[in-house]
Design an enzyme around this catalytic site. Sequence first.
Site, PDB file in Angstrom:
ATOM      1  N   LYS A 196      86.239  40.440  17.588  1.00  0.00           N
ATOM      2  CA  LYS A 196      86.775  39.137  17.959  1.00  0.00           C
ATOM      3  C   LYS A 196      87.784  39.287  19.096  1.00  0.00           C
ATOM      4  O   LYS A 196      88.545  40.262  19.135  1.00  0.00           O
ATOM      5  CB  LYS A 196      87.433  38.511  16.720  1.00  0.00           C
ATOM      6  CG  LYS A 196      87.931  37.081  16.873  1.00  0.00           C
ATOM      7  CD  LYS A 196      88.505  36.606  15.538  1.00  0.00           C
ATOM      8  CE  LYS A 196      88.956  35.155  15.588  1.00  0.00           C
ATOM      9  NZ  LYS A 196      89.448  34.698  14.265  1.00  0.00           N
ATOM     10  N   SER A 213      87.561  30.348  12.817  1.00  0.00           N
ATOM     11  CA  SER A 213      87.662  30.569  14.247  1.00  0.00           C
ATOM     12  C   SER A 213      86.800  31.713  14.761  1.00  0.00           C
ATOM     13  O   SER A 213      86.599  31.861  15.965  1.00  0.00           O
ATOM     14  CB  SER A 213      89.124  30.839  14.610  1.00  0.00           C
ATOM     15  OG  SER A 213      89.591  32.037  14.011  1.00  0.00           O
ATOM     16  N   SER A 216      88.900  31.553   8.462  1.00  0.00           N
ATOM     17  CA  SER A 216      88.207  31.839   9.722  1.00  0.00           C
ATOM     18  C   SER A 216      87.137  32.910   9.643  1.00  0.00           C
ATOM     19  O   SER A 216      86.361  33.087  10.589  1.00  0.00           O
ATOM     20  CB  SER A 216      89.221  32.229  10.804  1.00  0.00           C
ATOM     21  OG  SER A 216      89.975  31.111  11.200  1.00  0.00           O
TER      22      SER A 216
END
Length: 442
Positions: free
Chosen positions: A66, A144, A168
Amino acid sequence: MQDLIATREQLGRGHADAAEEFQRALATAQSPACDKAFLQLFPQDARAASAAAARLPLAGLPVSVKDLFDIEGQVTAAGSRVLADAPPAVADSPAVARLRAAGASLIGRTNMTEFAFSGVGVNPHHGTPANPADPATPRIPGGSSSGAAVSVATGAAFIGLGSDTGGSIRIPAALCGIVGFKNTARLTPLQGALPLSTTLDTICAMTRSVRDAVLAHEVLAARRVALEHRPLSARRFAVARTSMLDGLDLAVAQGFEAALRTLRDAGARIEEIALDEIRDLGAIQSTGGFTAAESYAWHRQLLDRKGDGYDPRVRVRIERGASMKAWEYVDLVRARADWIARVETALAGFDAVLSPTVPMVAPAIDQVAPGAERDEAFFRVNALLLRNTSVVNMLDGCALSLPCHVPGTLPVGLMLWHGAMRDDAVLDAGLAVEAALAARHS
């Protein structure tokens, strides 16, 4: 789709090649299926797919990172444009370093909600990757950790490294039909990951199976998971009625009830409990939550300089933290500690709580895409997506989301969760639940 452990076993028998697996994953990452999922690819990292790496736990296989994590020599932008001129990281974050040491080949940086502040997964700067579960209709991937989920669901990565502050990891795992494990926050180091809420942030990952989730957690937490492998007939689960079952999409309600029937048929004891303590969260956080206050503390100077470059939906929520008073924050810390103690008392004696991970299947991107005319829909969807998962973060607990939908339908996630340091029990139960759910379709 084959998981990491099965692929590693094939490598050990000489029936697969790590370098070829990496190239196959890279081709997927460069395909339309992963459009906007990656912000940067690392084709040169195939060097990690070597004979030496093949003997390590991750066997030279591809892992995505990420855009929240430091990678030596690269700028950590967290899905934003305002950090483009930030200095490159001088070292890998501990999470990335541990993955490398375990033999991972880093395939690339994945897209995300700007600064990790949303469960929807849309990004106005880099675009939004489409959920691979529905080729006909572009649907949100969840956030997210949006690109991380797509990387795993498409086969571009075996592990998607991400973070979970209010859901997330588990939200995109549920919407994309994969596995996401949020460990107890203290078990994995936060250093080298751009913070959202230092109180609630958790470093964790998405995978293709629960056993891969066990392996990923062992690597990221540098610890061994103790598994008892007890049958479902020796397990006692709770189903929390309060709020977590409200307003479920029909597909989610059907998938959840079918999963409960399967587990009961396998001998699991499942009891409904009220867990009224969940209703108290609104009052506890009425003056603002940890995320707004702690994100504002980090962003306030950057907002003064570059606030116009933020996603407006992210900026408005960060700026809410400016109004929280010191005494309100102290009261919040104390109220949370009291609430955790009451919930843990209510959950004593259960192996885990069973809940739908999220109350809906993935909506179409065009319903919540950037634009003021869709803000109301965006914030409504975001609140619903975070409703169930965020309870676990406030509990300082651990949770596993795994698919429970009928094949051929949109993904539905089943969440197993409990309090802090119950990680091994939740993972152990998850293995048994996953096996039972798989058996019904065999």
